[in-house]
Design an enzyme around this catalytic site. Structure first.
Site, PDB file in Angstrom:
ATOM      1  N   LYS A  96    -106.808  -4.758  54.812  1.00 50.34           N
ATOM      2  CA  LYS A  96    -106.524  -4.311  53.450  1.00 50.34           C
ATOM      3  C   LYS A  96    -105.042  -4.391  53.116  1.00 50.34           C
ATOM      4  O   LYS A  96    -104.673  -4.403  51.935  1.00 50.34           O
ATOM      5  CB  LYS A  96    -107.039  -2.889  53.222  1.00 50.34           C
ATOM      6  CG  LYS A  96    -106.314  -1.797  53.967  1.00 50.34           C
ATOM      7  CD  LYS A  96    -106.951  -0.439  53.692  1.00 50.34           C
ATOM      8  CE  LYS A  96    -106.238   0.685  54.434  1.00 50.34           C
ATOM      9  NZ  LYS A  96    -104.861   0.881  53.973  1.00 50.34           N
ATOM     10  N   ASP A  97    -104.173  -4.454  54.131  1.00 49.76           N
ATOM     11  CA  ASP A  97    -102.729  -4.565  53.899  1.00 49.76           C
ATOM     12  C   ASP A  97    -102.251  -6.004  53.829  1.00 49.76           C
ATOM     13  O   ASP A  97    -101.082  -6.249  53.505  1.00 49.76           O
ATOM     14  CB  ASP A  97    -101.959  -3.865  55.027  1.00 49.76           C
ATOM     15  CG  ASP A  97    -102.211  -2.372  55.086  1.00 49.76           C
ATOM     16  OD1 ASP A  97    -102.465  -1.775  54.022  1.00 49.76           O
ATOM     17  OD2 ASP A  97    -102.154  -1.806  56.192  1.00 49.76           O
ATOM     18  N   ARG A 144    -105.272   3.170  43.825  1.00 45.03           N
ATOM     19  CA  ARG A 144    -106.721   2.979  43.684  1.00 45.03           C
ATOM     20  C   ARG A 144    -107.460   4.297  43.839  1.00 45.03           C
ATOM     21  O   ARG A 144    -108.365   4.619  43.053  1.00 45.03           O
ATOM     22  CB  ARG A 144    -107.208   1.980  44.744  1.00 45.03           C
ATOM     23  CG  ARG A 144    -108.728   1.838  44.821  1.00 45.03           C
ATOM     24  CD  ARG A 144    -109.131   0.969  46.010  1.00 45.03           C
ATOM     25  NE  ARG A 144    -108.703   1.549  47.285  1.00 45.03           N
ATOM     26  CZ  ARG A 144    -109.384   2.471  47.953  1.00 45.03           C
ATOM     27  NH1 ARG A 144    -110.527   2.930  47.479  1.00 45.03           N
ATOM     28  NH2 ARG A 144    -108.933   2.940  49.101  1.00 45.03           N
ATOM     29  N   ARG A 145    -107.091   5.079  44.867  1.00 44.20           N
ATOM     30  CA  ARG A 145    -107.760   6.362  45.080  1.00 44.20           C
ATOM     31  C   ARG A 145    -107.401   7.357  43.981  1.00 44.20           C
ATOM     32  O   ARG A 145    -108.261   8.121  43.524  1.00 44.20           O
ATOM     33  CB  ARG A 145    -107.383   6.909  46.456  1.00 44.20           C
ATOM     34  CG  ARG A 145    -107.997   6.107  47.602  1.00 44.20           C
ATOM     35  CD  ARG A 145    -107.492   6.579  48.952  1.00 44.20           C
ATOM     36  NE  ARG A 145    -108.106   5.813  50.036  1.00 44.20           N
ATOM     37  CZ  ARG A 145    -107.498   5.511  51.173  1.00 44.20           C
ATOM     38  NH1 ARG A 145    -106.243   5.921  51.385  1.00 44.20           N
ATOM     39  NH2 ARG A 145    -108.125   4.826  52.114  1.00 44.20           N
ATOM     40  N   ARG A 163     -97.138   9.975  51.641  1.00 46.15           N
ATOM     41  CA  ARG A 163     -97.044   8.905  52.625  1.00 46.15           C
ATOM     42  C   ARG A 163     -97.130   9.536  54.004  1.00 46.15           C
ATOM     43  O   ARG A 163     -97.073  10.739  54.160  1.00 46.15           O
ATOM     44  CB  ARG A 163     -95.704   8.168  52.486  1.00 46.15           C
ATOM     45  CG  ARG A 163     -95.562   7.260  51.270  1.00 46.15           C
ATOM     46  CD  ARG A 163     -96.273   5.932  51.433  1.00 46.15           C
ATOM     47  NE  ARG A 163     -95.946   5.259  52.674  1.00 46.15           N
ATOM     48  CZ  ARG A 163     -94.859   4.515  52.890  1.00 46.15           C
ATOM     49  NH1 ARG A 163     -93.968   4.366  51.940  1.00 46.15           N
ATOM     50  NH2 ARG A 163     -94.671   3.926  54.062  1.00 46.15           N
ATOM     51  N   ARG A 169    -100.762  13.432  57.425  1.00 40.07           N
ATOM     52  CA  ARG A 169    -101.517  13.747  56.217  1.00 40.07           C
ATOM     53  C   ARG A 169    -102.505  14.893  56.459  1.00 40.07           C
ATOM     54  O   ARG A 169    -102.618  15.814  55.641  1.00 40.07           O
ATOM     55  CB  ARG A 169    -102.243  12.496  55.718  1.00 40.07           C
ATOM     56  CG  ARG A 169    -101.285  11.385  55.317  1.00 40.07           C
ATOM     57  CD  ARG A 169    -102.005  10.213  54.707  1.00 40.07           C
ATOM     58  NE  ARG A 169    -101.106   9.078  54.520  1.00 40.07           N
ATOM     59  CZ  ARG A 169    -101.275   8.120  53.625  1.00 40.07           C
ATOM     60  NH1 ARG A 169    -102.316   8.142  52.831  1.00 40.07           N
ATOM     61  NH2 ARG A 169    -100.412   7.135  53.529  1.00 40.07           N
ATOM     62  N   CYS A 256    -101.909  -5.553  46.983  1.00 40.54           N
ATOM     63  CA  CYS A 256    -102.658  -4.602  47.806  1.00 40.54           C
ATOM     64  C   CYS A 256    -102.579  -3.178  47.293  1.00 40.54           C
ATOM     65  O   CYS A 256    -103.421  -2.353  47.634  1.00 40.54           O
ATOM     66  CB  CYS A 256    -102.155  -4.650  49.254  1.00 40.54           C
ATOM     67  SG  CYS A 256    -102.306  -6.283  50.019  1.00 40.54           S
TER      68      CYS A 256
END
Length: 326
Positions: A96-97, A144-145, A163, A169, A256
């Site tokens: 995805k990156d 996106r989220r 981040r 997180r 991305c």
């Protein structure tokens, strides 16, 4: 540790393995190292010696929001450069990156079987997304989220851009700084932390990033021995699914970090495997979205993605990307 620094071999050498070791390049995060070790272990089972080489990327050095430092390629550019400088032989990426643009001299030699591509919630008190109270603080670093959370919960959550690695997180939830964080289920599973997940989202409703849950393994296209070795790790259905997803990303001209998702899955058809493809493009503020789906033969994966991208653009997707909040 400086870029290009080798580490110790990832696993005990299998008896009988000999020859020059493949230098497997990886980022230094716990998740990236875990993924690289899995790839190296698979190569060693096939008879190839491996050693890990840790490479520091722009995304690791700069803690600003990804969209503000370029988003696309910030975790992969340094690995690709190390390949071209012949400091490493293999680069392991979270797919995805990985930007959709090809780089001369480099080939995407393998896409192994995909881990669960869905997004997941880690919340206090075992709460699901629907159970979070109004005003709950939810952290994510992904436009996106952010967009899809606002589409699902309108404006009753306080969304916080964050981040950091998985541990950082989740610690924000454990310490009470946040009520929940949204992460890729694949990363949590690879790190053995799937028991901390409190909710997993339907990928056709909360659409993952293109390539989420998959690994992309690159090498120099001139290294025939490495290309052949990596071909043994490739899985055709996963390759087709992510090809369709990435074709959507490329077709709408997004990076991305764009507020868009694409998810493909294979299904058995009468004349062979089919591909079902879902995509969404949304304004980060949740004010508008375009959501479309299509399907077709597995062998037409790239064309299916291109056609869906064209349909999204016809419905106004480019405007939503251009107007995104960063």
């Amino acid at each position: 540790m400086t870029p290009g620094t080798p580490t110790t071999p990832v696993t005990p050498m299998t008896p009988g393995i000999s020859g020059t070791a493949f230098r497997v390049g990886t980022r230094r995060s716990a998740l990236a190292l875990t993924q690289a070790r899995q790839v190296a272990a698979a190569l060693e089972r096939a008879g190839h010696r491996c050693e890990l080489v840790e490479v520091t990327t722009e995304g690791d050095r700069n803690r600003a929001p990804l969209a503000s430092i370029g988003g696309q390629g910030v975790f992969t550019g340094a690995l690709r450069e190390a390949l071209l400088r012949k400091e490493i032989d293999v680069a392991v990426h979270s797919l995805k990156d990985l930007p959709t643009q090809n780089v001369d001299g480099i080939v995407l030699a393998a896409v192994p079987p995909r881990e669960d591509p869905r997004d997941a919630l880690v919340a206090r008190d075992g709460l699901r997304l629907a159970d979070l109270p109004a005003g709950a603080r939810v952290g994510t670093g992904s436009p996106r989220r952010l967009a899809q959370l606002r589409l699902l919960r309108e404006y009753d959550l306080e969304l916080v851009e964050i981040r950091g690695n998985v541990d950082t997180r989740i610690r924000k939830v454990r310490d009470g700084e946040l009520d929940a964080v949204v992460l890729a289920r694949a990363g949590l599973t690879r790190l053995g932390r799937q028991d901390e997940i409190t909710d997993t989202f339907d990928p056709t409703a909360f659409v993952p990033a293109p390539g989420q849950g998959a690994l992309g393994i690159e090498c120099r296209n001139s290294d025939e021995d490495v290309v052949r070795a990596l071909a043994g790790l490739d899985e055709s259905r996963t390759r087709a699914a992510v090809t369709a997803e990435r074709a959507v990303l490329a077709g709408i001209g997004a990076g991305c970090s764009a507020p868009m998702g694409a998810f493909a899955e294979t299904t058995g058809g009468v004349e062979g495997d089919d591909l079902s493809l879902h995509a969404v493009v949304a304004a980060v503020d949740g004010s508008a979205s375009v959501r479309l789906s299509t399907s077709g033969p597995l062998g037409d994966a790239e064309e299916i993605g291109r056609q869906l991208a064209a349909a999204l653009l016809a419905e106004g997707a480019s405007r939503l990307i251009e107007e995104r909040v960063t």
